[in-house]
Design an enzyme around this catalytic site. Structure first.
Site, PDB file in Angstrom:
ATOM      1  N   ASP A   4      71.952  34.653 -25.877  1.00  0.00           N
ATOM      2  CA  ASP A   4      70.442  34.445 -26.088  1.00  0.00           C
ATOM      3  C   ASP A   4      69.922  35.124 -24.966  1.00  0.00           C
ATOM      4  O   ASP A   4      70.479  35.830 -23.963  1.00  0.00           O
ATOM      5  CB  ASP A   4      70.281  32.939 -25.885  1.00  0.00           C
ATOM      6  CG  ASP A   4      68.540  32.717 -25.813  1.00  0.00           C
ATOM      7  OD1 ASP A   4      67.933  33.258 -26.668  1.00  0.00           O
ATOM      8  OD2 ASP A   4      67.915  32.183 -24.838  1.00  0.00           O
ATOM      9  N   ASP A   6      65.679  34.671 -23.742  1.00  0.00           N
ATOM     10  CA  ASP A   6      64.793  34.341 -22.789  1.00  0.00           C
ATOM     11  C   ASP A   6      65.310  33.195 -22.202  1.00  0.00           C
ATOM     12  O   ASP A   6      65.805  31.964 -22.912  1.00  0.00           O
ATOM     13  CB  ASP A   6      63.312  33.823 -23.780  1.00  0.00           C
ATOM     14  CG  ASP A   6      62.850  35.145 -24.144  1.00  0.00           C
ATOM     15  OD1 ASP A   6      62.216  35.710 -23.391  1.00  0.00           O
ATOM     16  OD2 ASP A   6      62.823  35.200 -25.266  1.00  0.00           O
ATOM     17  N   THR A 105      68.169  36.683 -30.138  1.00  0.00           N
ATOM     18  CA  THR A 105      66.898  36.079 -29.742  1.00  0.00           C
ATOM     19  C   THR A 105      65.481  35.842 -30.595  1.00  0.00           C
ATOM     20  O   THR A 105      65.850  36.247 -31.762  1.00  0.00           O
ATOM     21  CB  THR A 105      66.159  37.035 -28.586  1.00  0.00           C
ATOM     22  OG1 THR A 105      65.105  36.429 -28.007  1.00  0.00           O
ATOM     23  CG2 THR A 105      66.164  38.416 -29.198  1.00  0.00           C
ATOM     24  N   SER A 106      64.994  34.712 -30.274  1.00  0.00           N
ATOM     25  CA  SER A 106      63.804  34.386 -31.244  1.00  0.00           C
ATOM     26  C   SER A 106      62.794  35.386 -30.799  1.00  0.00           C
ATOM     27  O   SER A 106      61.664  35.188 -31.651  1.00  0.00           O
ATOM     28  CB  SER A 106      63.563  32.888 -31.026  1.00  0.00           C
ATOM     29  OG  SER A 106      64.306  32.340 -31.219  1.00  0.00           O
ATOM     30  N   LYS A 137      66.384  30.323 -35.144  1.00  0.00           N
ATOM     31  CA  LYS A 137      66.740  29.269 -34.806  1.00  0.00           C
ATOM     32  C   LYS A 137      65.709  27.904 -34.707  1.00  0.00           C
ATOM     33  O   LYS A 137      64.628  28.131 -34.717  1.00  0.00           O
ATOM     34  CB  LYS A 137      66.962  29.472 -33.100  1.00  0.00           C
ATOM     35  CG  LYS A 137      67.897  30.849 -32.804  1.00  0.00           C
ATOM     36  CD  LYS A 137      68.065  31.004 -31.212  1.00  0.00           C
ATOM     37  CE  LYS A 137      68.871  32.141 -31.137  1.00  0.00           C
ATOM     38  NZ  LYS A 137      68.543  32.662 -29.610  1.00  0.00           N
ATOM     39  N   ASP A 162      70.049  28.524 -23.467  1.00  0.00           N
ATOM     40  CA  ASP A 162      69.422  27.562 -22.616  1.00  0.00           C
ATOM     41  C   ASP A 162      68.560  26.640 -23.307  1.00  0.00           C
ATOM     42  O   ASP A 162      67.957  25.594 -22.650  1.00  0.00           O
ATOM     43  CB  ASP A 162      68.507  28.559 -21.672  1.00  0.00           C
ATOM     44  CG  ASP A 162      67.522  28.940 -22.232  1.00  0.00           C
ATOM     45  OD1 ASP A 162      66.371  28.593 -21.877  1.00  0.00           O
ATOM     46  OD2 ASP A 162      67.281  29.639 -23.619  1.00  0.00           O
TER      47      ASP A 162
END
Length: 218
Positions: A4, A6, A105-106, A137, A162
């Site tokens: 991931d 961020d 990543t989103s 996600k 995270d």
């Protein structure tokens, strides 16, 4: 390896906090802490829905709000991205071992492209951005897509996350999951290995996680 971005590799959640709270002020309100927590790890559309609802302004246009945040985050990403503890060392060790590696990543592709100037484009064989999947996600699609593009069975992948949404996505995909919380605490759940930081995490630990995940499968 599935990373991931961020809050996992870079300490960018604090930058999202700046932009989101500034937008709330721009709209004449203030973002509640509960709403901010609910956004962590989510995609842009969901985050804007939460922000609008938190302000009691559900009539606002999602695309307009997303564009405002994207512009502000572009400014912040160019000047404010810093590595999370241990993240760069682990990423470099993974690459030195020639392990297939993906960024999952989103965050939307335009901002990811800016972040890659800090992260290093050559550190990833594959990048899956939040606007490149049908179901973001916490759906498992981002991680399943990354594994497929890498040509590695998801059961042979370790995902590092995270956020609650990210952990849910990674667990549902079938990957072994290492959780390193940043802004929001992570609850202990079956299949999740929790650490406070990536500092000291090495390839041996990642291999052990894979072995444990394999042993736990029926």
């Amino acid at each position: 390896m599935l990373f991931d971005m961020d809050g996992t590799l870079v300490d960018s959640e604090r930058l999202w906090d700046v932009a989101l709270r500034e937008l709330a002020v721009e709209y004449g309100g203030s973002l509640s802490d509960a709403a901010r927590v609910a956004m962590v790890g989510g995609d842009a559309t969901t985050s804007m829905r939460i922000l609008h609802a938190d302000l009691g302004q559900q009539w606002r246009d999602l695309a307009t709000s997303q564009a405002w945040v994207a512009r502000r985050m572009g400014e912040l990403f160019r000047t404010g991205l810093v590595w999370r503890p241990g993240a760069l060392a682990l990423l470099l060790a993974v690459r030195a071992a020639d392990l297939p590696t993906a960024l999952v990543t989103s965050t939307a592709r335009p901002l990811v492209e800016i972040a890659l100037e800090t992260l290093g484009r050559d550190n990833f064989d594959v990048v899956v951005a939040g606007d490149e999947v049908r179901a973001p996600k916490p759906d498992p699609e981002p991680y399943l897509l990354a594994a497929r593009l890498l040509g590695v069975p998801i059961e042979r992948c370790v995902a590092i996350e995270d956020s609650r949404a990210g952990v849910a996505s990674a667990l549902a995909s079938g990957a072994a999951v290492l959780g390193v919380p940043s802004e929001v605490p992570l609850d202990p759940v079956e299949g999740l290995h929790l650490l406070e930081t990536l500092a000291g995490v090495d390839l041996a630990l990642l291999g052990d996680l894979l072995a444990r995940a394999e042993a736990a499968r029926p």
